[in-house]
Design a protein around this motif. Structure first.
Motif, PDB file in Angstrom:
ATOM      1  N   TRP A 211       0.838  -1.211   0.000  1.00 25.05           N
ATOM      2  CA  TRP A 211       0.000   0.000   0.000  1.00 25.05           C
ATOM      3  C   TRP A 211       0.866   1.252   0.000  1.00 25.05           C
ATOM      4  CZ3 TRP A 211      -1.419   3.446   4.285  1.00 25.05           C
ATOM      5  CH2 TRP A 211      -2.387   4.385   3.896  1.00 25.05           C
ATOM      6  N   ARG A 212       1.936   1.230   0.823  1.00 21.83           N
ATOM      7  CA  ARG A 212       2.815   2.410   0.877  1.00 21.83           C
ATOM      8  C   ARG A 212       3.459   2.694  -0.477  1.00 21.83           C
ATOM      9  NH1 ARG A 212       5.705   2.997   6.777  1.00 21.83           N
ATOM     10  NH2 ARG A 212       3.899   2.340   7.983  1.00 21.83           N
ATOM     11  N   MET A 213       3.806   1.650  -1.228  1.00 27.87           N
ATOM     12  CA  MET A 213       4.382   1.868  -2.569  1.00 27.87           C
ATOM     13  C   MET A 213       3.414   2.646  -3.453  1.00 27.87           C
ATOM     14  SD  MET A 213       6.110  -1.709  -3.700  1.00 27.87           S
ATOM     15  CE  MET A 213       6.636  -2.745  -2.344  1.00 27.87           C
ATOM     16  N   MET A 214       2.117   2.345  -3.292  1.00 26.41           N
ATOM     17  CA  MET A 214       1.112   2.998  -4.141  1.00 26.41           C
ATOM     18  C   MET A 214       0.807   4.424  -3.682  1.00 26.41           C
ATOM     19  SD  MET A 214       0.005   1.137  -6.715  1.00 26.41           S
ATOM     20  CE  MET A 214      -1.745   0.884  -7.073  1.00 26.41           C
ATOM     21  N   GLN A 215       1.243   4.785  -2.461  1.00 25.22           N
ATOM     22  CA  GLN A 215       1.024   6.166  -1.972  1.00 25.22           C
ATOM     23  C   GLN A 215       2.296   7.002  -2.136  1.00 25.22           C
ATOM     24  OE1 GLN A 215      -2.208   6.216  -1.410  1.00 25.22           O
ATOM     25  NE2 GLN A 215      -2.025   3.982  -1.598  1.00 25.22           N
ATOM     26  N   ASN A 216       3.327   6.404  -2.733  1.00 24.33           N
ATOM     27  CA  ASN A 216       4.614   7.063  -2.930  1.00 24.33           C
ATOM     28  C   ASN A 216       4.458   8.294  -3.844  1.00 24.33           C
ATOM     29  OD1 ASN A 216       7.346   7.157  -2.518  1.00 24.33           O
ATOM     30  ND2 ASN A 216       7.847   5.396  -3.815  1.00 24.33           N
ATOM     31  N   ASP A 217       5.410   9.241  -3.746  1.00 25.83           N
ATOM     32  CA  ASP A 217       5.339  10.421  -4.629  1.00 25.83           C
ATOM     33  C   ASP A 217       5.504  10.022  -6.093  1.00 25.83           C
ATOM     34  OD1 ASP A 217       5.259  11.803  -2.323  1.00 25.83           O
ATOM     35  OD2 ASP A 217       7.410  12.281  -2.294  1.00 25.83           O
ATOM     36  N   LYS A 218       6.464   9.103  -6.321  1.00 30.35           N
ATOM     37  CA  LYS A 218       6.735   8.652  -7.699  1.00 30.35           C
ATOM     38  C   LYS A 218       6.604   7.144  -7.763  1.00 30.35           C
ATOM     39  CE  LYS A 218      10.838  10.201  -7.862  1.00 30.35           C
ATOM     40  NZ  LYS A 218      12.104  10.767  -7.748  1.00 30.35           N
ATOM     41  N   PRO A 219       6.221   6.586  -8.930  1.00 32.31           N
ATOM     42  CA  PRO A 219       6.165   5.123  -9.016  1.00 32.31           C
ATOM     43  C   PRO A 219       7.574   4.535  -9.052  1.00 32.31           C
ATOM     44  CG  PRO A 219       5.675   6.124 -11.152  1.00 32.31           C
ATOM     45  CD  PRO A 219       5.825   7.252 -10.187  1.00 32.31           C
ATOM     46  N   LYS A 220       7.849   3.611  -8.170  1.00 34.32           N
ATOM     47  CA  LYS A 220       9.185   3.023  -8.064  1.00 34.32           C
ATOM     48  C   LYS A 220       9.036   1.606  -7.522  1.00 34.32           C
ATOM     49  CE  LYS A 220      13.439   4.136  -5.665  1.00 34.32           C
ATOM     50  NZ  LYS A 220      14.097   4.967  -4.667  1.00 34.32           N
ATOM     51  N   ASP A 221       9.959   0.722  -7.892  1.00 32.54           N
ATOM     52  CA  ASP A 221       9.865  -0.681  -7.454  1.00 32.54           C
ATOM     53  C   ASP A 221      10.690  -0.902  -6.190  1.00 32.54           C
ATOM     54  OD1 ASP A 221       8.546  -0.980  -9.916  1.00 32.54           O
ATOM     55  OD2 ASP A 221      10.474  -1.317 -10.929  1.00 32.54           O
ATOM     56  N   TYR A 222      10.159  -1.731  -5.293  1.00 30.47           N
ATOM     57  CA  TYR A 222      10.859  -1.982  -4.028  1.00 30.47           C
ATOM     58  C   TYR A 222      10.896  -3.464  -3.680  1.00 30.47           C
ATOM     59  CZ  TYR A 222      10.462   3.004  -3.116  1.00 30.47           C
ATOM     60  OH  TYR A 222      10.560   4.369  -3.207  1.00 30.47           O
ATOM     61  N   VAL A 223      12.011  -3.862  -3.061  1.00 31.03           N
ATOM     62  CA  VAL A 223      12.103  -5.184  -2.421  1.00 31.03           C
ATOM     63  C   VAL A 223      11.477  -5.077  -1.032  1.00 31.03           C
ATOM     64  CG1 VAL A 223      13.791  -6.660  -1.228  1.00 31.03           C
ATOM     65  CG2 VAL A 223      14.134  -6.096  -3.637  1.00 31.03           C
ATOM     66  N   LEU A 224      10.652  -6.069  -0.675  1.00 28.89           N
ATOM     67  CA  LEU A 224      10.184  -6.203   0.711  1.00 28.89           C
ATOM     68  C   LEU A 224      10.680  -7.543   1.226  1.00 28.89           C
ATOM     69  CD1 LEU A 224       6.459  -4.960   0.647  1.00 28.89           C
ATOM     70  CD2 LEU A 224       8.531  -3.610   1.022  1.00 28.89           C
ATOM     71  N   ALA A 225      11.391  -7.530   2.342  1.00 29.49           N
ATOM     72  CA  ALA A 225      12.001  -8.750   2.886  1.00 29.49           C
ATOM     73  C   ALA A 225      12.338  -8.519   4.349  1.00 29.49           C
ATOM     74  CB  ALA A 225      13.282  -9.060   2.104  1.00 29.49           C
ATOM     75  N   THR A 226      12.665  -9.607   5.060  1.00 28.81           N
ATOM     76  CA  THR A 226      13.058  -9.445   6.477  1.00 28.81           C
ATOM     77  C   THR A 226      14.565  -9.357   6.632  1.00 28.81           C
ATOM     78  OG1 THR A 226      13.350 -11.797   6.998  1.00 28.81           O
ATOM     79  CG2 THR A 226      11.106 -10.927   7.142  1.00 28.81           C
ATOM     80  N   GLY A 227      15.328  -9.885   5.629  1.00 27.81           N
ATOM     81  CA  GLY A 227      16.787  -9.880   5.724  1.00 27.81           C
ATOM     82  C   GLY A 227      17.358 -11.113   6.416  1.00 27.81           C
ATOM     83  N   GLU A 228      16.475 -12.070   6.788  1.00 27.83           N
ATOM     84  CA  GLU A 228      16.950 -13.311   7.424  1.00 27.83           C
ATOM     85  C   GLU A 228      16.560 -14.490   6.552  1.00 27.83           C
ATOM     86  OE1 GLU A 228      15.392 -14.144  11.304  1.00 27.83           O
ATOM     87  OE2 GLU A 228      15.754 -12.094  11.968  1.00 27.83           O
ATOM     88  N   ALA A 229      17.431 -15.502   6.474  1.00 26.91           N
ATOM     89  CA  ALA A 229      17.051 -16.724   5.739  1.00 26.91           C
ATOM     90  C   ALA A 229      17.066 -17.915   6.699  1.00 26.91           C
ATOM     91  CB  ALA A 229      18.015 -16.964   4.586  1.00 26.91           C
ATOM     92  N   HIS A 230      16.066 -18.767   6.569  1.00 28.51           N
ATOM     93  CA  HIS A 230      15.980 -19.979   7.406  1.00 28.51           C
ATOM     94  C   HIS A 230      15.599 -21.152   6.516  1.00 28.51           C
ATOM     95  CE1 HIS A 230      16.199 -17.719  11.197  1.00 28.51           C
ATOM     96  NE2 HIS A 230      15.511 -16.790  10.533  1.00 28.51           N
ATOM     97  N   SER A 231      15.993 -22.357   6.958  1.00 33.16           N
ATOM     98  CA  SER A 231      15.710 -23.541   6.138  1.00 33.16           C
ATOM     99  C   SER A 231      14.325 -24.108   6.457  1.00 33.16           C
ATOM    100  CB  SER A 231      16.772 -24.614   6.372  1.00 33.16           C
ATOM    101  OG  SER A 231      16.644 -25.111   7.689  1.00 33.16           O
TER     102      SER A 231
END
Ligand code: NDP
Ligand code: GDR
Length: 361
Positions: free
Chosen positions: A248-268
């Motif tokens: 939702w925040r991406m769609m309220q951004n000033d300009k259209p831009k692509d973003y990664v969303l992640a936690t930054g942790e990897a688990h098996s």
């Protein structure tokens, strides 16, 4: 009762002019349900696009208690005329394209259908926006699967793509065509490159929910073992509720831009299964070598988890971990729920449902 919206020509409806209108494709899926909930809390009018089937699956919207607040509209990614009619009639401010053949495993069996739905489906919507109203904002559900194999560093918006399934290839097309329509026609079109996000509303074929739902069924005496594919595949698993906030925040951004969303942790997968089993109340002992590794329940001595080669994919992605710094900087987004808490949320939900005798869907 929910409200059904008739997209036949001539249908007239009156809307509260103050409300933003959103069309969410894939409303019956995990993200569709959570995003609808979020947008309703932000005073949107929601049109939920579902595909026709003999028995419509509305349980997620029911579980969130929002079914009555959404106008359901019949929508098919493969049918351009249907997409155009729906967009013309609703004239939404924002379209969130979450609909997809979203299961990577199935894309090896149905690569052409997957491409039609995920790649050309996104293009059909973009082309309809271009023809009908270029002011409609568009969100495309891109995926970390696009990055593919073998990069130990955290992946960000600039990382290379090396898709390893028809699903991932179809998502690369959806991603690039979204960028192209933004650049060529000035449409506010953006993609979220989302790493895996899970919840009690996740489909049971995806590995996390498969683990929590099957363990709950075993505990209730309705199943005997949990069979899995590659225990050592690692993913960056976050909580879907956090991730739809980022969308939702991406769609309220000033300009259209692509973003990664992640936690930054990897688990098996094995870590997820071990913590889930412990949280469910099982005392696990892992035995055997890599090719025949299995887990027994210390108390009953019965095999609880074992391998089944049918859950391996012809080409898989063994490791994925994302870097969401850009989303934090521009959108103020960061995930609140970490790995162990996510496992707990999912286990407790399935345990509760299973004890009540509910079918785990
Ligand atoms: P789900 O599988 O839960 O939901 C997919 C939705 O798409 C369902 O509502 C499904 O309808 C609908 N759908 C499928 N095919 C069609 C079609 N031909 N026409 C119209 N609708 C269709 O997925 P999620 O909610 O988990 O994911 C949402 C989106 O985000 C997907 O595009 C997925 O690929 C992408 N994504 C998901 C991630 C995740 O970890 N969850 C990560 C990255 C990207 P039905 O209920 O009838 O099957
Ligand atoms: P993924 O999710 O393919 O990452 O796609 P999934 O949960 O299906 O697999 C994750 C990893 O676990 C391994 N695995 C198993 N997977 C399943 N489903 N069943 C098993 O028994 C099993 N055993 C091991 C898989 O091989 C894989 O490596 C999800 C979807 O939501 C996509 O739509 C989305 O784009 C990506 O996440 C990001």
């Amino acid at each position: 009762m929910c409200r059904w919206f008739d997209s036949a020509p001539g249908h007239i409806f009156i809307l509260d002019m103050k409300k933003k209108i959103a069309l969410i494709t894939g409303i019956t899926g995990q993200d569709g349900a959570y995003l609808a909930n979020l947008l309703l809390n932000n005073n949107y009018k929601i049109f939920g696009a579902y595909r026709r089937s003999s028995s419509l699956n509305l349980w997620r919207l029911e579980e969130l208690g929002i079914l009555d607040s959404i106008e359901l509209v019949s929508f098919e990614l493969l049918e351009k005329s249907n997409i155009e009619r729906v967009i013309k009639l609703i004239n939404p401010d924002e379209i969130y394209n979450l609909a997809a053949q979203s299961y990577v495993g199935t894309s090896f069996e149905n690569p052409i259908y997957t491409t039609q739905a995920n790649a050309l489906g996104a293009l059909r919507i973009l082309e309809s926006i271009r023809m009908i109203n270029k002011n409609i904002k568009f969100y495309q559900a891109s995926s970390s699967e696009m990055f593919g194999e073998g990069i130990p560093q955290k992946l960000n918006e600039k990382s290379m793509f090396h898709p390893r399934s028809a699903y991932a290839v179809s998502k690369v097309f959806g991603h690039q065509i979204t960028i192209n329509y933004r650049e060529a026609y000035g449409i506010f079109a953006c993609s979220g490159i989302l790493f895996n996000h899970e919840s009690p509303l996740r489909g049971t074929e995806f590995v996390t929910r498969k683990i929590t739902s099957t363990l709950a069924e075993i505990q209730a005496g309705r199943k005997k073992t949990l069979e899995l594919g590659d225990y050592y595949a690692k993913r960056d698993w976050g909580y879907a509720v956090d991730f739809v906030e980022g969308i939702w925040r991406m769609m309220q951004n000033d300009k259209p831009k692509d973003y990664v969303l992640a936690t930054g942790e990897a688990h098996s997968v094995k870590e997820f299964a071990t913590i889930a089993a412990r949280t469910m109340g099982f005392d696990l002992i892992w035995k055997g070598k890599k090719t025949n590794e299995y887990a027994i329940d210390k108390n009953t001595k019965k095999v609880l988890i074992k391998k089944n080669s049918k859950f391996y994919r012809p080409s898989d992605v063994s490791f994925l971990r994302g870097d969401a710094k850009e989303a934090k900087k521009d959108l103020g987004w960061k995930p609140k729920v970490k790995f162990k808490e996510l496992v707990k949320i999912m286990v407790e939900s399935d345990k509760k449902k299973s004890l009540k005798g509910k079918i785990l869907q």
